[in-house]
Design a protein around this motif. Sequence first.
Motif, PDB file in Angstrom:
ATOM      1  N   MET A  12       0.074  -7.043  -3.903  1.00  0.00           N
ATOM      2  CA  MET A  12      -0.006  -5.486  -4.533  1.00  0.00           C
ATOM      3  C   MET A  12       1.395  -4.906  -3.826  1.00  0.00           C
ATOM      4  SD  MET A  12      -0.941  -3.131  -6.156  1.00  0.00           S
ATOM      5  CE  MET A  12      -2.340  -3.448  -5.670  1.00  0.00           C
ATOM      6  N   HIS A  13       1.758  -5.506  -2.796  1.00  0.00           N
ATOM      7  CA  HIS A  13       3.148  -4.908  -1.784  1.00  0.00           C
ATOM      8  C   HIS A  13       4.234  -5.439  -2.859  1.00  0.00           C
ATOM      9  CE1 HIS A  13       6.028  -5.343   1.008  1.00  0.00           C
ATOM     10  NE2 HIS A  13       6.549  -4.280   1.262  1.00  0.00           N
ATOM     11  N   GLN A  14       4.465  -6.406  -3.702  1.00  0.00           N
ATOM     12  CA  GLN A  14       5.202  -7.074  -4.272  1.00  0.00           C
ATOM     13  C   GLN A  14       5.681  -6.375  -5.904  1.00  0.00           C
ATOM     14  OE1 GLN A  14       7.886  -8.508  -2.191  1.00  0.00           O
ATOM     15  NE2 GLN A  14       8.135  -9.890  -3.614  1.00  0.00           N
ATOM     16  N   ARG A  15       4.298  -5.993  -6.379  1.00  0.00           N
ATOM     17  CA  ARG A  15       4.398  -4.825  -7.594  1.00  0.00           C
ATOM     18  C   ARG A  15       4.409  -4.025  -7.237  1.00  0.00           C
ATOM     19  NH1 ARG A  15      -2.043  -4.328 -10.299  1.00  0.00           N
ATOM     20  NH2 ARG A  15      -1.260  -3.336 -12.372  1.00  0.00           N
ATOM     21  N   LEU A  16       4.201  -3.380  -6.074  1.00  0.00           N
ATOM     22  CA  LEU A  16       4.917  -1.804  -5.889  1.00  0.00           C
ATOM     23  C   LEU A  16       5.717  -1.741  -5.904  1.00  0.00           C
ATOM     24  CD1 LEU A  16       2.426   0.223  -3.141  1.00  0.00           C
ATOM     25  CD2 LEU A  16       3.034   1.333  -5.078  1.00  0.00           C
ATOM     26  N   SER A  17       6.540  -2.297  -5.690  1.00  0.00           N
ATOM     27  CA  SER A  17       8.005  -2.819  -5.101  1.00  0.00           C
ATOM     28  C   SER A  17       8.532  -2.563  -6.139  1.00  0.00           C
ATOM     29  CB  SER A  17       8.558  -4.414  -4.588  1.00  0.00           C
ATOM     30  OG  SER A  17       7.632  -4.158  -2.724  1.00  0.00           O
ATOM     31  N   GLU A  18       8.296  -3.614  -7.340  1.00  0.00           N
ATOM     32  CA  GLU A  18       8.640  -3.764  -8.767  1.00  0.00           C
ATOM     33  C   GLU A  18       8.723  -2.066  -8.904  1.00  0.00           C
ATOM     34  OE1 GLU A  18       6.573  -7.218 -10.138  1.00  0.00           O
ATOM     35  OE2 GLU A  18       7.087  -8.695  -9.367  1.00  0.00           O
ATOM     36  N   MET A  19       7.797  -1.910  -9.256  1.00  0.00           N
ATOM     37  CA  MET A  19       7.295  -0.145 -10.127  1.00  0.00           C
ATOM     38  C   MET A  19       8.433   0.403  -8.704  1.00  0.00           C
ATOM     39  SD  MET A  19       3.211   0.048 -11.194  1.00  0.00           S
ATOM     40  CE  MET A  19       3.961   1.469 -11.520  1.00  0.00           C
TER      41      MET A  19
END
Length: 73
Positions: free
Chosen positions: A23-30
């Motif tokens: 989830m941290h990676q997904r948020l960072s991408e967004m």
Amino acid sequence: MNYTGNEDLRVAIAALSNDMYEMHQRLSEMVSVYFWNSEVLAERLVGQILRDAHDRYTEIYRAINELDHHFKD
């Protein structure tokens, strides 16, 4: 091994830590796609909210990750 009798807890914390990393990676991408200073109002609002959510989430993620590292194999 410092969690004798708590193997299920260790597995649960490790799984939570892994899920939170994703989830941290997904948020960072967004956050890198939607900016708070965009010309488009919707993107600007999303960027502002995502940046704030990312910052808050990072604090929680770090705490869970640290907890995960306290278990020694």
